[in-house]
Scaffold this motif. Structure first.
Motif, PDB file in Angstrom:
ATOM      1  N   TRP A 192       0.826  -1.214   0.000  1.00 56.88           N
ATOM      2  CA  TRP A 192       0.000   0.000   0.000  1.00 56.88           C
ATOM      3  C   TRP A 192       0.853   1.253   0.000  1.00 56.88           C
ATOM      4  N   GLN A 193       1.956   1.206   0.760  1.00 55.37           N
ATOM      5  CA  GLN A 193       2.869   2.362   0.739  1.00 55.37           C
ATOM      6  C   GLN A 193       3.329   2.634  -0.682  1.00 55.37           C
ATOM      7  N   ALA A 194       3.713   1.550  -1.379  1.00 56.06           N
ATOM      8  CA  ALA A 194       4.201   1.686  -2.748  1.00 56.06           C
ATOM      9  C   ALA A 194       3.089   2.132  -3.694  1.00 56.06           C
ATOM     10  N   SER A 195       1.832   1.958  -3.246  1.00 63.50           N
ATOM     11  CA  SER A 195       0.703   2.382  -4.074  1.00 63.50           C
ATOM     12  C   SER A 195       0.202   3.767  -3.661  1.00 63.50           C
ATOM     13  N   GLY A 196       0.902   4.379  -2.703  1.00 69.46           N
ATOM     14  CA  GLY A 196       0.575   5.757  -2.320  1.00 69.46           C
ATOM     15  C   GLY A 196      -0.302   5.894  -1.084  1.00 69.46           C
ATOM     16  N   LEU A 197      -0.457   4.814  -0.316  1.00 67.80           N
ATOM     17  CA  LEU A 197      -1.265   4.887   0.906  1.00 67.80           C
ATOM     18  C   LEU A 197      -0.350   4.597   2.105  1.00 67.80           C
ATOM     19  N   SER A 198      -0.216   5.588   2.995  1.00 70.24           N
ATOM     20  CA  SER A 198       0.713   5.426   4.119  1.00 70.24           C
ATOM     21  C   SER A 198       0.171   4.403   5.120  1.00 70.24           C
ATOM     22  N   TYR A 199       1.045   3.894   5.981  1.00 70.24           N
ATOM     23  CA  TYR A 199       0.657   2.909   7.003  1.00 70.24           C
ATOM     24  C   TYR A 199      -0.462   3.479   7.891  1.00 70.24           C
ATOM     25  N   ASP A 200      -0.305   4.726   8.340  1.00 71.79           N
ATOM     26  CA  ASP A 200      -1.296   5.340   9.231  1.00 71.79           C
ATOM     27  C   ASP A 200      -2.660   5.438   8.561  1.00 71.79           C
ATOM     28  N   LYS A 201      -2.648   5.886   7.309  1.00 70.14           N
ATOM     29  CA  LYS A 201      -3.923   6.037   6.577  1.00 70.14           C
ATOM     30  C   LYS A 201      -4.564   4.678   6.329  1.00 70.14           C
ATOM     31  N   LEU A 202      -3.732   3.671   6.063  1.00 66.15           N
ATOM     32  CA  LEU A 202      -4.234   2.314   5.835  1.00 66.15           C
ATOM     33  C   LEU A 202      -4.996   1.819   7.064  1.00 66.15           C
ATOM     34  N   ILE A 203      -4.396   1.988   8.239  1.00 65.08           N
ATOM     35  CA  ILE A 203      -5.024   1.535   9.490  1.00 65.08           C
ATOM     36  C   ILE A 203      -6.348   2.272   9.699  1.00 65.08           C
ATOM     37  N   ASP A 204      -6.332   3.572   9.456  1.00 66.50           N
ATOM     38  CA  ASP A 204      -7.536   4.381   9.593  1.00 66.50           C
ATOM     39  C   ASP A 204      -8.631   3.867   8.642  1.00 66.50           C
ATOM     40  N   ASN A 205      -8.252   3.626   7.392  1.00 69.51           N
ATOM     41  CA  ASN A 205      -9.204   3.095   6.407  1.00 69.51           C
ATOM     42  C   ASN A 205      -9.820   1.786   6.870  1.00 69.51           C
ATOM     43  N   LEU A 206      -8.984   0.898   7.373  1.00 63.54           N
ATOM     44  CA  LEU A 206      -9.459  -0.428   7.780  1.00 63.54           C
ATOM     45  C   LEU A 206     -10.480  -0.323   8.907  1.00 63.54           C
ATOM     46  N   ILE A 207     -10.223   0.579   9.855  1.00 64.21           N
ATOM     47  CA  ILE A 207     -11.156   0.750  10.981  1.00 64.21           C
ATOM     48  C   ILE A 207     -12.476   1.325  10.479  1.00 64.21           C
ATOM     49  N   GLN A 208     -12.388   2.278   9.578  1.00 68.98           N
ATOM     50  CA  GLN A 208     -13.621   2.874   9.030  1.00 68.98           C
ATOM     51  C   GLN A 208     -14.416   1.843   8.225  1.00 68.98           C
ATOM     52  N   LEU A 209     -13.706   0.985   7.489  1.00 67.66           N
ATOM     53  CA  LEU A 209     -14.384  -0.067   6.723  1.00 67.66           C
ATOM     54  C   LEU A 209     -15.125  -1.026   7.663  1.00 67.66           C
ATOM     55  N   ALA A 210     -14.498  -1.326   8.807  1.00 61.66           N
ATOM     56  CA  ALA A 210     -15.119  -2.224   9.793  1.00 61.66           C
ATOM     57  C   ALA A 210     -16.397  -1.600  10.329  1.00 61.66           C
ATOM     58  N   ILE A 211     -16.349  -0.312  10.644  1.00 64.76           N
ATOM     59  CA  ILE A 211     -17.511   0.377  11.211  1.00 64.76           C
ATOM     60  C   ILE A 211     -18.639   0.459  10.178  1.00 64.76           C
ATOM     61  N   SER A 212     -18.291   0.758   8.932  1.00 66.81           N
ATOM     62  CA  SER A 212     -19.371   0.895   7.945  1.00 66.81           C
ATOM     63  C   SER A 212     -20.002  -0.457   7.614  1.00 66.81           C
ATOM     64  N   ARG A 213     -19.207  -1.525   7.597  1.00 71.29           N
ATOM     65  CA  ARG A 213     -19.788  -2.859   7.379  1.00 71.29           C
ATOM     66  C   ARG A 213     -20.770  -3.208   8.510  1.00 71.29           C
ATOM     67  N   PHE A 214     -20.342  -2.908   9.738  1.00 70.31           N
ATOM     68  CA  PHE A 214     -21.168  -3.208  10.917  1.00 70.31           C
ATOM     69  C   PHE A 214     -22.511  -2.468  10.843  1.00 70.31           C
ATOM     70  N   LYS A 215     -22.429  -1.184  10.475  1.00 68.48           N
ATOM     71  CA  LYS A 215     -23.663  -0.375  10.387  1.00 68.48           C
ATOM     72  C   LYS A 215     -24.616  -0.972   9.368  1.00 68.48           C
ATOM     73  N   LYS A 216     -24.060  -1.426   8.266  1.00 67.91           N
ATOM     74  CA  LYS A 216     -24.882  -2.022   7.213  1.00 67.91           C
ATOM     75  C   LYS A 216     -25.557  -3.308   7.732  1.00 67.91           C
ATOM     76  N   GLU A 217     -24.772  -4.110   8.459  1.00 68.08           N
ATOM     77  CA  GLU A 217     -25.329  -5.366   9.005  1.00 68.08           C
ATOM     78  C   GLU A 217     -26.420  -5.095  10.046  1.00 68.08           C
ATOM     79  N   GLN A 218     -26.232  -4.019  10.825  1.00 67.17           N
ATOM     80  CA  GLN A 218     -27.198  -3.689  11.882  1.00 67.17           C
ATOM     81  C   GLN A 218     -28.563  -3.342  11.306  1.00 67.17           C
ATOM     82  N   LYS A 219     -28.571  -2.909  10.044  1.00 62.76           N
ATOM     83  CA  LYS A 219     -29.850  -2.524   9.428  1.00 62.76           C
ATOM     84  C   LYS A 219     -30.686  -3.732   9.020  1.00 62.76           C
ATOM     85  N   LEU A 220     -30.067  -4.915   9.001  1.00 63.05           N
ATOM     86  CA  LEU A 220     -30.804  -6.115   8.583  1.00 63.05           C
ATOM     87  C   LEU A 220     -31.783  -6.538   9.672  1.00 63.05           C
TER      88      LEU A 220
END
Ligand SMILES: Nc1ncnc2c1ncn2[C@@H]1O[C@H](COP(=O)(O)OP(=O)(O)O)[C@@H](O)[C@H]1O
Ligand SMILES: [Mg+2]
Length: 362
Positions: A329-357
């Motif tokens: 990801w670093q080599a693709s232009g995404l820093s380690y810090d931003k990657l971790i942030d993205n992953l946490i946000q992806l987890a939260i948005s998936r959860f919200k979607k599941e909660q609507k079921l």
């Protein structure tokens, strides 16, 4: 703004216990302290959950030999349906609950759907693939059969169960020589052997049965080992591919973790634009077929004739700053810090979607 409490779950009953601790330290350091607060939960090699204070966790962080658990405070448990409450075995461990978990655990009991199931029961969002995809991604037989069913390229393989006897000549007739004998559900190359003759075969099978009741035997693929990182839930991104060049006969446990010069990582891999595109497209397909979410590292072989063959997916790859996934990801232009942030946000948005079921019929 209220800070998000991130439970970092690390260690575990796994051959990658030490790698996991190092990954956890890197993730802990990378979390934006204005946005996130970390709750550190270490799982020891016996599977006990231990609650850490930050000071003891960071102790000895730079010394490889000391990357083990220092003083743990208390043994804890995660409460079902509690939105992340953690209970000290003799009372509440923390006033805080966990808002989202980063289970930085590898192999069986970490990457195979078991922890993911527990986190689902606790009704707490978590980073990475869900129960089904984690379990399927761990089982080299089921994973390859699903890819085959989707028309994706895989190697020839045979599967054996429950110590049934395996005829060497029959295997050679089907797969040629050499071939690979592996426990179906494991990682880190533990229990894997490359076989070129009957006596190696006998040994290899004996070793593999020690680790699993199902073993997979695969034809040998000659070619370069390429890895591609995938990020996203529905909208998937593929990183630039990287290459692993083992200095051993294959990318064994020794080459991965013991021999400092066991392998060279070439990031990005030297490949033509056309081949890069093919690898990225295939990796995205492989990820989708297994219903993976969040992240995954897809490992492939590039044969000399240009053919690409899928090897496996890792739904929770190593996360040290020098690990392939983060570096791709670093080599693709995404820093380690931003990657971790993205992953946490992806987890939260998936959860919200599941909660609507709906969970009830009426
Ligand atoms: N079919 C195969 N042909 C050639 N090399 C293989 C094959 N299967 C495994 N290997 C070698 O063994 C290593 C570990 O195998 P892999 O299936 O990736 O197991 P693990 O999940 O333990 O990483 C690979 O990185 C590669 O070097
Ligand atoms: Mg592998």
């Amino acid at each position: 703004m209220k800070k998000i409490n991130v439970g970092i779950l690390f260690g575990g009953k796994s051959a990658e216990h030490e790698v996991s601790i190092q990954s956890a330290r890197n993730i802990f350091k990378a979390l934006d302290k204005n946005k996130y607060q970390s709750l550190l939960i270490g799982i020891d090699k016996n599977g006990r959950w231990l609650f850490y204070d930050q000071a003891s966790f960071l102790l000895h962080s730079e010394q490889v030999s000391l990357r083990k658990f220092s003083k743990a405070v208390k043994e804890i448990a995660l409460v079902p349906q509690s939105q992340g409450k953690i209970l000290n075995v003799s009372g509440l461990a923390s006033k805080k609950s966990i808002d989202v978990v980063f289970p930085i655990l590898h192999g069986p009991f970490g990457e195979d759907g078991t922890i993911q199931g527990l986190l689902k029961l606790a009704n707490v969002p978590f980073v990475g693939a869900g129960v089904l995809s984690s379990a399927v991604g761990m089982d080299k037989d089921i994973m390859k059969r699903l890819w085959r069913e989707a028309g994706l390229p895989i190697c020839k393989f045979l599967v054996f169960k429950n110590k049934e006897s395996i005829n060497y000549k029959q295997v050679v007739k089907n797969l040629g020589l050499p071939f690979f004998v592996k426990p179906a559900n494991l990682g880190s190359s533990v229990g894997i052997s490359k076989v070129s003759n009957q006596s190696q075969f006998t040994k290899a099978v004996k070793i593999a049965w020690q680790y699993d009741n199902k073993i997979i035997i695969e034809e040998n693929i000659t070619g370069r080992e390429i890895e591609c990182a995938i990020l996203g839930n529905e909208d998937l991104k593929a990183s630039v591919p990287g290459e692993v060049k083992p200095s051993h006969d294959f990318y064994s446990y020794e080459a991965k973790y013991i021999d400092e010069h066991g392998a060279t990582l070439i990031i990005p891999a030297k490949l033509s634009k056309n081949v890069i595109k093919k690898i990225q497209d295939l990796s995205v397909k492989a990820f989708k077929v297994l219903d993976t979410e969040g992240l995954g590292r897809v490992d492939l072989f590039l044969k000399n004739n240009g053919e690409i063959v899928l090897n496996e997916i890792n739904t929770m790859p190593g996360f040290t700053v020098i690990s392939m996934y983060a570096r791709l990801w670093q080599a693709s232009g995404l820093s380690y810090d931003k990657l971790i942030d993205n992953l946490i946000q992806l987890a939260i948005s998936r959860f919200k979607k599941e909660q609507k079921l709906k969970t009830t019929y009426l």
